[in-house]
Each structure stands twice: as C-alpha cells, then as structure tokens.
Design an enzyme around this catalytic site. Structure first.
Site, PDB file in Angstrom:
ATOM      1  N   HIS A 224       0.849  -1.189   0.000  1.00 59.56           N
ATOM      2  CA  HIS A 224       0.000   0.000   0.000  1.00 59.56           C
ATOM      3  C   HIS A 224       0.884   1.237   0.000  1.00 59.56           C
ATOM      4  CE1 HIS A 224      -3.177   2.822   1.036  1.00 59.56           C
ATOM      5  NE2 HIS A 224      -3.994   1.893   0.561  1.00 59.56           N
TER       6      HIS A 224
ATOM      7  N   ASP B  39      -7.944  -5.253  -0.515  1.00 58.86           N
ATOM      8  CA  ASP B  39      -8.371  -6.104  -1.626  1.00 58.86           C
ATOM      9  C   ASP B  39      -8.080  -7.582  -1.391  1.00 58.86           C
ATOM     10  OD1 ASP B  39      -9.560  -4.277  -3.359  1.00 58.86           O
ATOM     11  OD2 ASP B  39      -7.609  -3.541  -4.012  1.00 58.86           O
TER      12      ASP B  39
HETATM   13  N1  ACO Z   1       3.949  -7.708  -4.681  1.00 60.21           N
HETATM   14  C1  ACO Z   1       5.296  -7.746  -4.838  1.00 60.21           C
HETATM   15  N2  ACO Z   1       6.086  -6.674  -4.723  1.00 60.21           N
HETATM   16  C2  ACO Z   1       5.493  -5.504  -4.438  1.00 60.21           C
HETATM   17  C3  ACO Z   1       4.112  -5.385  -4.262  1.00 60.21           C
HETATM   18  C4  ACO Z   1       3.334  -6.545  -4.383  1.00 60.21           C
HETATM   19  N3  ACO Z   1       2.022  -6.513  -4.224  1.00 60.21           N
HETATM   20  N4  ACO Z   1       3.816  -4.113  -3.963  1.00 60.21           N
HETATM   21  C5  ACO Z   1       4.970  -3.438  -3.979  1.00 60.21           C
HETATM   22  N5  ACO Z   1       5.986  -4.278  -4.260  1.00 60.21           N
HETATM   23  C6  ACO Z   1       7.393  -3.944  -4.376  1.00 60.21           C
HETATM   24  C7  ACO Z   1       7.639  -3.336  -5.763  1.00 60.21           C
HETATM   25  O1  ACO Z   1       7.964  -4.308  -6.729  1.00 60.21           O
HETATM   26  C8  ACO Z   1       8.781  -2.388  -5.483  1.00 60.21           C
HETATM   27  O2  ACO Z   1       9.963  -3.147  -5.373  1.00 60.21           O
HETATM   28  P1  ACO Z   1      11.368  -2.554  -5.948  1.00 60.21           P
HETATM   29  O3  ACO Z   1      11.600  -1.297  -5.155  1.00 60.21           O
HETATM   30  O4  ACO Z   1      12.327  -3.652  -5.698  1.00 60.21           O
HETATM   31  O5  ACO Z   1      11.114  -2.268  -7.402  1.00 60.21           O
HETATM   32  C9  ACO Z   1       8.471  -1.862  -4.085  1.00 60.21           C
HETATM   33  O6  ACO Z   1       7.691  -2.898  -3.444  1.00 60.21           O
HETATM   34  C10 ACO Z   1       7.682  -0.556  -4.094  1.00 60.21           C
HETATM   35  O7  ACO Z   1       6.516  -0.761  -4.905  1.00 60.21           O
HETATM   36  P2  ACO Z   1       5.734   0.359  -5.666  1.00 60.21           P
HETATM   37  O8  ACO Z   1       4.830  -0.290  -6.650  1.00 60.21           O
HETATM   38  O9  ACO Z   1       6.670   1.410  -6.167  1.00 60.21           O
HETATM   39  O10 ACO Z   1       4.948   0.983  -4.442  1.00 60.21           O
HETATM   40  P3  ACO Z   1       3.720   1.950  -4.559  1.00 60.21           P
HETATM   41  O11 ACO Z   1       3.605   2.685  -3.302  1.00 60.21           O
HETATM   42  O12 ACO Z   1       3.785   2.718  -5.816  1.00 60.21           O
HETATM   43  O13 ACO Z   1       2.557   0.872  -4.752  1.00 60.21           O
HETATM   44  C11 ACO Z   1       0.687  -0.410  -4.747  1.00 60.21           C
HETATM   45  C12 ACO Z   1       1.452   0.682  -4.011  1.00 60.21           C
HETATM   46  C13 ACO Z   1       0.308   0.075  -6.145  1.00 60.21           C
HETATM   47  C14 ACO Z   1      -0.589  -0.699  -3.966  1.00 60.21           C
HETATM   48  C15 ACO Z   1       1.551  -1.685  -4.848  1.00 60.21           C
HETATM   49  O14 ACO Z   1       1.866  -2.154  -3.561  1.00 60.21           O
HETATM   50  C16 ACO Z   1       0.893  -2.762  -5.679  1.00 60.21           C
HETATM   51  O15 ACO Z   1       1.007  -2.740  -6.899  1.00 60.21           O
HETATM   52  N6  ACO Z   1       0.183  -3.741  -5.029  1.00 60.21           N
HETATM   53  C17 ACO Z   1      -0.529  -4.746  -5.755  1.00 60.21           C
HETATM   54  C18 ACO Z   1      -1.843  -4.198  -6.296  1.00 60.21           C
HETATM   55  C19 ACO Z   1      -2.857  -3.981  -5.211  1.00 60.21           C
HETATM   56  O16 ACO Z   1      -3.060  -4.797  -4.335  1.00 60.21           O
HETATM   57  N7  ACO Z   1      -3.536  -2.842  -5.298  1.00 60.21           N
HETATM   58  C20 ACO Z   1      -4.579  -2.464  -4.357  1.00 60.21           C
HETATM   59  C21 ACO Z   1      -4.109  -1.372  -3.460  1.00 60.21           C
HETATM   60  S1  ACO Z   1      -5.295  -0.958  -2.244  1.00 60.21           S
HETATM   61  C22 ACO Z   1      -6.501  -0.177  -3.113  1.00 60.21           C
HETATM   62  O17 ACO Z   1      -6.294   0.438  -4.104  1.00 60.21           O
HETATM   63  C23 ACO Z   1      -7.802  -0.310  -2.652  1.00 60.21           C
END
Ligand code: ACO
Length: 379
Positions: A258, A309
């Site tokens: 998140h 989610d």
């Molecule tokens: N699985 C694996 N790795 C992850 C995940 C995940 N779900 N989420 C983040 N990471 C990792 C990324 O790969 C990244 O790693 P790196 O630095 O080695 O490249 C690091 O953690 C940071 O991730 P970002 O995507 O840059 O973090 P951000 O704050 O932008 O993302 C987000 C938040 C979009 C929710 C992300 O965690 C994600 O894509 N999760 C999966 C989708 C999801 O569940 N979305 C629902 C969110 S809640 C809602 O909207 C109601």
C-alpha cells in the site's frame, strides 16, 4: 522531484477521512473504522461522510428513504444496457451506464449544493442497481424492479439474485464490506474525481473519472486478481511453489502493499475475520487457509502486508458473487466517498493544476521533411 507518483504530497485539505499509515489507523470524520465496522450501517456511514457528523434517528430515516426511492434506473438506460456486448467487462458497462445517467437527469448541469446532493443520492442509490442489472442482462435474465425498502446491501443482493430474499449473514457481511471501502482519503479514484470536479465539470463527469481510475489493477481491480490467483493456486500445498514462481517472474502479488500503510491495513483486519467466519459457516475453509499462508509468506518474503483487496476477494467469493463484480462492488461503496469529496471540492474550489518537471530536449530548430529523413538515416 520526489519518488514520483505524488508520494506523500499533500494535494488537498479535507475533513472527510484520515489515514495514518504508520499507526495503521483509518478514521471517517473523527470515527475509527473499527468502531464503525462494529456498530454502524453503510447508510449511517454515508450520512457521516456527507455531513461530517452522525445522523439523528430521523435524519438517518430520511436519507435511507431517499436512497430507497432513487434505486430505479431510467428505462432508456436499461434499454441501452441490454445492447451492451455480452462480453463487456462489468466496469466498462458501469462506467458507460453512469455516464448515460446524466443525460436523463434534468439536474445534471445544475451546480447548486442542493442539486449536487440530489445527484450524490441518486448515484449512490442507482449504482448498485446498475451492477446487479449488468449481471442479470449478460446472463439473459429479466431485470427485477428494485423494492423501496431495506438497506442498500440487501437491495443489491436481492436484485443480483433475480429477486430472492438474501440471508441476514450475507446482508451484514456485505454491509460491513461497504463500510470498510467507503472512503480512503486521496486514493487514486477519489483524486481523479476531485481533479475533474475542480474544473467545475458536472457531478456525473467527476464520477465517471473516478470509476475509470478505480478499474485499474493497481487500485480497485486488484480484488479480482486476488481470487484468480487463489483459484490458480487451487490447494494449500500449491501456495508456496506458486508464490516462488511469481517472485521469479517479478510479478506483483495482488492484494499486498500500500502506498500509505506501512503496517496492517485496518480494513484487512475485519475482512480477514469475515473470510474466516464465512468459510466456517459454509464448511469450506480452504480459501481462508490459503489466504493465511499467502499472507504469512508475503510478509516473510517481501515484508508486505495484505491490503483491503486481499481478504475482500475470498469474502465475496464465499458470498457467491461473480468474480468480475468485485471491483464494481468496490464502486458501489466508494461512490459514497467520491460524492463526499466531490461535494467538498465544489464547496471550496480551486482548479487542480500541478506542474511537471520537464525532462525532454530543448532548443531544437525546426527542419523540413527532407532533412528529417536524413537525420533518421544518420541515426
Ligand atoms: N507484490 C510484490 N512486490 C510488491 C508489491 C506486491 N504486491 N507491492 C509493492 N511491491 C514492491 C515493488 O515491486 C517495489 O519493489 P522494488 O523497489 O524492488 O522495485 C516496491 O515494493 C515498491 O513498490 P511500488 O509499486 O513502487 O509501491 P507503490 O507505493 O507505488 O505501490 C501499490 C502501491 C500500487 C498498492 C503496490 O503495492 C501494488 O502494486 N500492489 C498490488 C496491487 C494492489 O493490491 N492494489 C490495491 C491497493 S489498495 C486499493 O487500491 C484499494
């Protein structure tokens, strides 16, 4: 320029919702989400979000009555929905139907606070009907006329089943899920809605912008991806090998991570409990057991917590809701929060127009086509 994605940027002042990502707290207008999930109803939460305070008994009855009376859709919208391609994604169909509603609302372009509040009521009441009708129509079933009684959760389940009375556990489970998803500060869809509203476009256009943003798999679309992953894993034994494969392919595990929460998402706490209870009630705890193992593994392997989610997926699955309606159900709930934010934006508006840091080329001289081709050849 910071880390991109407007991370930690404060882009609005708002009295609606507070998210404390370090303490893992979610507060609607001063009330902790745990308190609301335990004691409140979705209708009461809608009143709270739109008015900044809990309603009296009669205020709640008035709002509930208005929501009940506005459930029906214009016949033109129903007729158009019958012409949508059967294979259209429910979020596409929802986005299009909501956009159509504005053309049948004589108040659509009226910008007084009263008219905008009417639109908040109408959209909150009509979106559940649209979502249920999307499913009925694509399955070749007759649409059921909504009753002007019962809660929004009950009405949605009644319509979705084609007119069967839903059981109390299903109604209360959905009601709690709707409370938990109602608002979340400047999440992507709400921000999209506020940006649109800040141009002083109409309420419907701002809502359509929000629906479009919610559809994405990094936002509301994640709950559908979670259940697909669980089904693909199939068994408890398969969880770890499947996760290892995902890590090796650098795939994100949907339902984890998140932008704001660095600790447990307080909404996941309730949905985890509901997932366990619904599993026990149905005599099939497999989805809950698999979810727990995934949660523990992803925490240990990646340090990531489950978000809203993750457990909503198994909750909706056990309620027998079709998978591609999970994100539209998110929209049913979040409409209340979008409305609160759109109304707040209109009440104290300034155009939202940030800047970009330019990283492109500078000082190039225009050249005629012949010379451009030569430039291509040199490259
Ligand atoms: N699985 C694996 N790795 C992850 C995940 C995940 N779900 N989420 C983040 N990471 C990792 C990324 O790969 C990244 O790693 P790196 O630095 O080695 O490249 C690091 O953690 C940071 O991730 P970002 O995507 O840059 O973090 P951000 O704050 O932008 O993302 C987000 C938040 C979009 C929710 C992300 O965690 C994600 O894509 N999760 C999966 C989708 C999801 O569940 N979305 C629902 C969110 S809640 C809602 O909207 C109601």
């Amino acid at each position: 320029m910071g880390k991109g994605g407007l991370e930690d940027v404060v882009a609005a002042q708002s009295a609606i919702c507070d998210v404390d990502g370090t303490a893992g707290r979610l507060v609607y207008c001063g009330y902790d989400i745990h308190d609301l999930a335990e004691h409140s109803t979705f209708e009461e939460v809608i009143y709270l979000l739109w008015n900044g305070r809990l309603p009296s008994k009669s205020e709640l009855a008035t709002l509930t009555g208005q929501l009940q009376k506005n459930r029906a859709l214009p016949k033109e919208v129903i007729e158009a929905m019958k012409k949508f391609p059967k294979e259209a994604m429910p979020m596409e169909a929802l986005r299009t139907a909501v956009s159509m509603l504005s053309m049948y609302d004589p108040e659509a372009e009226e910008m007084s606070p009263e008219a905008n509040l009417h639109k908040a009521v109408k959209l909150t009441a009509q979106i559940p009907t649209i979502v249920a009708y999307i499913d009925l129509i694509r399955n070749g079933k007759e649409v059921v006329v909504p009753k002007e009684e019962g809660s929004l959760a009950e009405s949605f389940l009644y319509l979705l089943s084609g007119g069967k009375k839903p059981d109390e556990t299903a109604i209360r489970s959905l009601d709690i899920a709707l409370i938990l998803h109602a608002d979340h500060e400047l999440n992507a869809s709400t921000f999209a809605g506020r940006v649109a509203a800040a141009t002083l476009t109409d309420f419907y256009s701002a809502t359509v912008a929000a629906i479009g943003a919610l559809k994405g798999p990094l936002h509301g679309g994640a709950n559908q991806e979670v259940i697909k992953m669980l089904i693909e894993m199939g068994t408890v034994a398969n969880v770890k090998p499947h996760l290892d494969k995902m890590y090796a392919n650098h795939e994100k595990v949907m339902g984890f991570g998140h932008r704001v929460y660095k600790t447990e998402d307080p909404r996941a706490t309730h949905l985890r409990k509901m997932s366990e209870e619904l599993g026990k009630r149905s005599g099939d705890t497999k989805w809950f057991e698999m979810s727990r193992i995934i949660e523990e593994s992803v925490k240990a392997d990646k340090g990531l917590n489950a978000n809203v989610d993750f457990y909503s997926a198994s909750v909706y699955y056990m309620l027998g809701i079709p998978i591609d309606l999970y994100t539209p159900i998110f929209a049913i709930s979040r409409m209340s929060g979008w409305a609160a934010h759109i109304l707040e934006q209109y009440a104290n508006n300034r155009l939202i127009r940030p800047r970009a840091e330019y990283t492109g080329k500078r000082d190039l001289k225009w050249v005629p086509f012949e010379k451009r081709q030569q430039l291509e050849a040199v490259k």
